[in-house]
Design a protein around this motif. Structure first.
Motif, PDB file in Angstrom:
ATOM      1  N   ARG A 182       0.837  -1.203   0.000  1.00  0.00           N
ATOM      2  CA  ARG A 182       0.000   0.000   0.000  1.00  0.00           C
ATOM      3  C   ARG A 182       0.872   1.254   0.000  1.00  0.00           C
ATOM      4  O   ARG A 182       0.590   2.207  -0.721  1.00  0.00           O
ATOM      5  N   ALA A 183       1.952   1.263   0.784  1.00  0.00           N
ATOM      6  CA  ALA A 183       2.840   2.426   0.840  1.00  0.00           C
ATOM      7  C   ALA A 183       3.560   2.634  -0.500  1.00  0.00           C
ATOM      8  O   ALA A 183       3.741   3.775  -0.957  1.00  0.00           O
ATOM      9  N   LEU A 184       3.952   1.535  -1.128  1.00  0.00           N
ATOM     10  CA  LEU A 184       4.644   1.653  -2.420  1.00  0.00           C
ATOM     11  C   LEU A 184       3.684   2.080  -3.522  1.00  0.00           C
ATOM     12  O   LEU A 184       4.058   2.855  -4.423  1.00  0.00           O
ATOM     13  N   ASP A 185       2.452   1.583  -3.485  1.00  0.00           N
ATOM     14  CA  ASP A 185       1.452   1.989  -4.476  1.00  0.00           C
ATOM     15  C   ASP A 185       1.174   3.483  -4.403  1.00  0.00           C
ATOM     16  O   ASP A 185       0.843   4.118  -5.415  1.00  0.00           O
ATOM     17  N   ALA A 186       1.281   4.053  -3.205  1.00  0.00           N
ATOM     18  CA  ALA A 186       0.982   5.478  -3.026  1.00  0.00           C
ATOM     19  C   ALA A 186       2.095   6.377  -3.542  1.00  0.00           C
ATOM     20  O   ALA A 186       1.900   7.591  -3.666  1.00  0.00           O
ATOM     21  N   ASP A 187       3.257   5.808  -3.852  1.00  0.00           N
ATOM     22  CA  ASP A 187       4.400   6.597  -4.333  1.00  0.00           C
ATOM     23  C   ASP A 187       4.342   6.650  -5.863  1.00  0.00           C
ATOM     24  O   ASP A 187       4.544   5.638  -6.540  1.00  0.00           O
ATOM     25  N   GLY A 188       4.072   7.820  -6.414  1.00  0.00           N
ATOM     26  CA  GLY A 188       3.968   7.964  -7.862  1.00  0.00           C
ATOM     27  C   GLY A 188       5.279   7.803  -8.594  1.00  0.00           C
ATOM     28  O   GLY A 188       5.294   7.661  -9.822  1.00  0.00           O
ATOM     29  N   ASP A 189       6.416   7.828  -7.877  1.00  0.00           N
ATOM     30  CA  ASP A 189       7.734   7.682  -8.503  1.00  0.00           C
ATOM     31  C   ASP A 189       8.240   6.247  -8.449  1.00  0.00           C
ATOM     32  O   ASP A 189       9.427   6.002  -8.676  1.00  0.00           O
ATOM     33  N   VAL A 190       7.355   5.310  -8.135  1.00  0.00           N
ATOM     34  CA  VAL A 190       7.730   3.907  -8.036  1.00  0.00           C
ATOM     35  C   VAL A 190       7.008   3.111  -9.118  1.00  0.00           C
ATOM     36  O   VAL A 190       5.803   3.269  -9.320  1.00  0.00           O
ATOM     37  N   ASP A 191       7.774   2.264  -9.815  1.00  0.00           N
ATOM     38  CA  ASP A 191       7.207   1.316 -10.784  1.00  0.00           C
ATOM     39  C   ASP A 191       7.180  -0.041 -10.089  1.00  0.00           C
ATOM     40  O   ASP A 191       8.195  -0.735 -10.004  1.00  0.00           O
ATOM     41  N   LEU A 192       6.014  -0.415  -9.562  1.00  0.00           N
ATOM     42  CA  LEU A 192       5.906  -1.568  -8.680  1.00  0.00           C
ATOM     43  C   LEU A 192       5.579  -2.838  -9.452  1.00  0.00           C
ATOM     44  O   LEU A 192       4.675  -2.876 -10.286  1.00  0.00           O
ATOM     45  N   GLN A 193       6.313  -3.894  -9.142  1.00  0.00           N
ATOM     46  CA  GLN A 193       6.088  -5.226  -9.691  1.00  0.00           C
ATOM     47  C   GLN A 193       5.737  -6.160  -8.527  1.00  0.00           C
ATOM     48  O   GLN A 193       6.539  -6.334  -7.606  1.00  0.00           O
ATOM     49  N   LYS A 194       4.540  -6.764  -8.546  1.00  0.00           N
ATOM     50  CA  LYS A 194       4.068  -7.619  -7.457  1.00  0.00           C
ATOM     51  C   LYS A 194       4.173  -9.085  -7.865  1.00  0.00           C
ATOM     52  O   LYS A 194       3.678  -9.491  -8.916  1.00  0.00           O
ATOM     53  N   LEU A 195       4.840  -9.879  -7.020  1.00  0.00           N
ATOM     54  CA  LEU A 195       5.032 -11.298  -7.275  1.00  0.00           C
ATOM     55  C   LEU A 195       4.710 -12.081  -6.011  1.00  0.00           C
ATOM     56  O   LEU A 195       4.685 -11.523  -4.903  1.00  0.00           O
ATOM     57  N   ASN A 196       4.490 -13.377  -6.192  1.00  0.00           N
ATOM     58  CA  ASN A 196       4.461 -14.234  -5.014  1.00  0.00           C
ATOM     59  C   ASN A 196       5.864 -14.796  -4.793  1.00  0.00           C
ATOM     60  O   ASN A 196       6.757 -14.636  -5.630  1.00  0.00           O
ATOM     61  N   LEU A 197       6.064 -15.480  -3.689  1.00  0.00           N
ATOM     62  CA  LEU A 197       7.411 -15.940  -3.343  1.00  0.00           C
ATOM     63  C   LEU A 197       7.967 -16.924  -4.361  1.00  0.00           C
ATOM     64  O   LEU A 197       9.172 -16.940  -4.639  1.00  0.00           O
ATOM     65  N   PRO A 203       2.259   0.966  10.740  1.00  0.00           N
ATOM     66  CA  PRO A 203       1.674   1.488   9.496  1.00  0.00           C
ATOM     67  C   PRO A 203       0.727   2.662   9.714  1.00  0.00           C
ATOM     68  O   PRO A 203       0.420   3.384   8.753  1.00  0.00           O
ATOM     69  N   LEU A 204       0.268   2.867  10.953  1.00  0.00           N
ATOM     70  CA  LEU A 204      -0.625   3.990  11.226  1.00  0.00           C
ATOM     71  C   LEU A 204       0.135   5.268  11.548  1.00  0.00           C
ATOM     72  O   LEU A 204      -0.484   6.317  11.748  1.00  0.00           O
ATOM     73  N   LYS A 205       1.450   5.150  11.590  1.00  0.00           N
ATOM     74  CA  LYS A 205       2.289   6.299  11.907  1.00  0.00           C
ATOM     75  C   LYS A 205       2.918   6.851  10.621  1.00  0.00           C
ATOM     76  O   LYS A 205       3.171   6.123   9.654  1.00  0.00           O
ATOM     77  N   ALA A 206       3.178   8.172  10.647  1.00  0.00           N
ATOM     78  CA  ALA A 206       3.841   8.799   9.493  1.00  0.00           C
ATOM     79  C   ALA A 206       5.254   8.255   9.297  1.00  0.00           C
ATOM     80  O   ALA A 206       5.784   8.235   8.181  1.00  0.00           O
ATOM     81  N   SER A 207       5.868   7.807  10.388  1.00  0.00           N
ATOM     82  CA  SER A 207       7.247   7.303  10.291  1.00  0.00           C
ATOM     83  C   SER A 207       7.344   6.081   9.380  1.00  0.00           C
ATOM     84  O   SER A 207       8.389   5.824   8.777  1.00  0.00           O
ATOM     85  N   PHE A 208       6.276   5.292   9.276  1.00  0.00           N
ATOM     86  CA  PHE A 208       6.303   4.109   8.416  1.00  0.00           C
ATOM     87  C   PHE A 208       6.447   4.509   6.947  1.00  0.00           C
ATOM     88  O   PHE A 208       7.275   3.956   6.216  1.00  0.00           O
ATOM     89  N   VAL A 209       5.635   5.468   6.513  1.00  0.00           N
ATOM     90  CA  VAL A 209       5.717   5.936   5.127  1.00  0.00           C
ATOM     91  C   VAL A 209       7.082   6.562   4.858  1.00  0.00           C
ATOM     92  O   VAL A 209       7.690   6.346   3.797  1.00  0.00           O
ATOM     93  N   LEU A 210       7.605   7.320   5.837  1.00  0.00           N
ATOM     94  CA  LEU A 210       8.926   7.930   5.658  1.00  0.00           C
ATOM     95  C   LEU A 210      10.013   6.868   5.570  1.00  0.00           C
ATOM     96  O   LEU A 210      10.958   6.992   4.783  1.00  0.00           O
ATOM     97  N   PHE A 211       9.905   5.824   6.372  1.00  0.00           N
ATOM     98  CA  PHE A 211      10.897   4.754   6.330  1.00  0.00           C
ATOM     99  C   PHE A 211      10.912   4.083   4.953  1.00  0.00           C
ATOM    100  O   PHE A 211      11.986   3.878   4.358  1.00  0.00           O
TER     101      PHE A 211
END
Length: 646
Positions: free
Chosen positions: A349-364, A484-492
């Motif tokens: 969810r945090a990566l999806d919210a970043d417009g500068d990220v090209d996200l590729q989702k895979l299973n293990l 995840p409910l803290k701003a520090s998570f998104v910053l991390f």
């Protein structure tokens, strides 16, 4: 071999003396009229008097031959003929040839045709070999970024000349000092007379006197003064077009003109695989000054990661610095691959919210089979595979056992966060105060700075980075906390992504100078790559710790590294000369610090003229003396006949 040379060609005018000499011999002598009782004995003289021509037939005479030989000897003496050759006084000679980039400069040959400084240097080196004393040996050393022994001490001139044929210009800065030091060191190991001969154009990137350690040294300079302009710097970065807001590649080029007049030139950028240039600019580079230029273009999807060439035209005396190479930046969007045992997580969810990220989702399971960008940030949740593709890694909630060199312990309940490394880039602008965890696995992080966040004395976020790869291990499931409910998570998460973006940028377009080794950052699980490039045949290079070290490259251009195991990938590295000092091709005097020795400097090998003028003058004098003796000799008086006895 020596050659005959006339030191005073004007003496050849004396050959015109042959004309009056011959005329004197064919002119008829004016005879006096004398009355004689009979002309029978004078018939031949009478025929000469009756002939209408004032000349008579040339009759070969010894006197004429002696006078001709004397005139030739005197003419030769006045022209000062000499046997010309190089004077090499030494039993052991070190020949040091400058092979730096400036030696590729065009030069005007003795025949008026264009040649190069290197061609002149090789001619001078062959002359030195021809001038070696009988029994002397020589060592040939090539001077570029690092000195190289082309041929060890040898008396076989043909073998030494064969080694010279392999010497060529390198696209690198030269360091003449260390080459001279190497030559002096090799000669100190032998006895007898020693001498160093340095052949260079004097356009040295590293100035100052060169030390010859007391060994007599002679410097032979080649090349003439030429104007030059070149590319002395190139930088590439990714940005956005302020008008269209599209991704844009920005190429910053610094040009320098070393001539006394302004230079009108074109700067053109081309991409591999495209027939037409991508962009071009016309520039007027001031005399003795630098001029920056910015070339921008919007790359197509297939252009990312390709090689590009920036060219300064029309070419000038030194063509090596008229081109520079770079790699098309991968784009502003950071490739991130996440492999998780769940379909959707807080990190996704945090990566999806970043417009500068090209996200590729895979299973293990797909992590080992799907092709992943070698520059990507790879995030793994709930596992820690032995082989992880990509560059930087973030492991979240690994199982018990060893993970990237960190021992993961058994889960502990309700750990309380007490401290964290605020100076680490992953914790910039954030605090972990107020974050509560349900449970976490302790991490046995080894080494200074490896413990990033702690719950008392227990490490719960650790650093497992190795050279070329930043690796972060989070010892708990973020879903079992209120982080995840803290701003520090998104910053991390954002700090981890930005760190990976910085590492990708450095790996893709970091400056590589010719003459330096190629230090290629690779995925940590790659153990062998295949490398090829300009003047470099394809060969294998072993990798260790996420890096491959390719020996120093001597040609500017694009170098390709590729691998097939444990997954397929490739990377391109650009190497450039881009040297302000080496592009300054103005010949300058070379100072030799030959303490307790001698030093000379000349534009060619010192001449040893063995003149014959004195001997020829003595020969002419001897011939004239013989001629005078012949002309003035007296015939022996006839002996009186013995009176008959009466």
């Amino acid at each position: 071999m020596g050659s005959v040379e006339l030191l005073n060609p004007k003496g050849l005018w004396l050959l015109t003396g042959f004309v009056p000499l011959v005329i004197f011999y064919i002119l008829k002598i004016k005879r006096q009229r004398i009355k004689v009782p009979s002309t029978w004995l004078w018939a031949e003289a009478r025929r000469d008097l009756l002939a209408k021509s004032p000349f008579k037939k040339l009759i070969p005479e010894l006197s004429l031959l002696l006078q001709i030989l004397a005139l030739l000897a005197l003419t030769a003496a006045l022209t000062r003929p000499a046997l010309r050759g190089g004077r090499i006084d030494g039993d052991h000679v070190a020949i040091i040839i400058d092979t730096s980039a400036s030696m590729g400069t065009l030069a005007r040959g003795a025949d008026g045709k264009d040649t190069t400084r290197m061609a002149e240097a090789l001619t001078a080196a062959n002359d030195v070999l021809d001038a070696l004393a009988p029994g002397a040996d020589a060592i040939v050393i090539e001077s570029s970024r690092e000195p190289k022994v082309v041929s060890p001490l040898d008396r076989d001139v043909r073998k030494l000349k064969g080694a010279l044929a392999q010497v060529a210009v390198r696209d690198v800065e030269g360091d003449l000092g260390i080459a001279v030091a190497l030559g002096a060191d090799r000669l100190r190991a032998v006895g007898g007379k020693r001498r160093i001969v340095v052949i260079t154009d004097g356009a040295l990137a590293h100035g100052g006197p060169v030390a010859a350690a007391g060994i007599p040294t002679q410097v032979i300079t080649v090349g003439d003064a030429r104007d030059n302009a070149g590319i002395v710097r190139i930088d590439v970065r990714s940005g956005n077009d302020p008008a269209t807001h599209r991704e844009q590649a920005q190429v910053f080029v610094m040009l320098q003109n070393y001539a006394a007049t302004p230079r009108d030139a074109y700067v053109t950028l081309s991409i591999d695989g495209h027939k037409d240039p991508k962009t071009s600019r016309r520039m007027l580079i001031p005399a003795h000054d630098k001029s920056p230029v910015v070339l921008t273009f919007s790359p197509d999807a297939i252009d990312y990661g390709k090689g590009m060439t920036v060219e300064l035209s029309p070419p000038d005396a030194l063509v090596i610095d008229d081109k520079a190479y770079a790699r098309v930046p991968e784009g502003h969007k950071m490739p991130v691959t996440i492999a998780s045992k769940v379909d959707y997580s807080w990190i996704m969810r945090a990566l999806d919210a970043d417009g500068d990220v090209d996200l590729q989702k895979l299973n293990l399971a797909q992590l080992a089979t799907v092709n992943i960008d070698p520059e990507a940030l790879v995030v793994v949740e709930g596992a820690c595979p032995e082989s992880i593709p990509g560059r930087d890694v973030l492991i979240v909630a690994p199982p018990e056992g060893n993970c990237l060199g960190i021992d993961v312990g058994k889960s502990v309940e309700q750990p309380q966060l007490t401290s964290w490394e605020a100076g680490d880039t992953r914790f910039r602008f954030l605090t972990l105060d107020g974050v509560h965890l349900t449970k976490a696995n302790p991490l046995a992080a080894q080494g200074a700075g490896a413990s990033l966040a702690r719950a008392g004395t227990v490490t719960i976020i650790g650093d497992a980075s190795v050279p070329g790869r930043a690796a972060t291990v989070v010892g708990f499931d973020v879903g079992e906390s209120d982080w995840p409910l803290k701003a520090s998570f998104v910053l991390f998460i954002r700090n981890v992504v930005e760190g990976a973006r910085l590492h990708r940028s450095q790996g893709a377009v970091g400056p590589v100078r010719t003459g330096d080794p190629l230090r290629i950052a690779l995925p940590a699980d790659v153990t062998k790559i295949t490398v090829d490039g300009p003047g470099m045949p394809e060969h294998d290079v072993d990798c260790k710790g996420g890096f491959a070290i390719v020996p120093p490259v001597e040609r500017a251009g694009l170098y390709h590294a590729k691998w097939t195991t444990p997954h397929v990938g490739s990377v391109l590295v650009a190497a450039n000369l881009t040297s302000e000092k080496e592009s300054d091709i103005t010949p300058r005097p070379v100072t030799v610090d030959a303490t307790a020795g001698s030093s000379t400097s000349a534009s060619r090998l010192a001449d040893a003229h063995h003149e014959w003028g004195l001997w020829l003058a003595l020969l002419a004098t001897l011939l004239i003396a013989i001629d005078l003796f012949w002309l003035t000799r007296q015939s022996p008086a006839p002996k009186p006949k013995a009176e008959r006895a009466t």
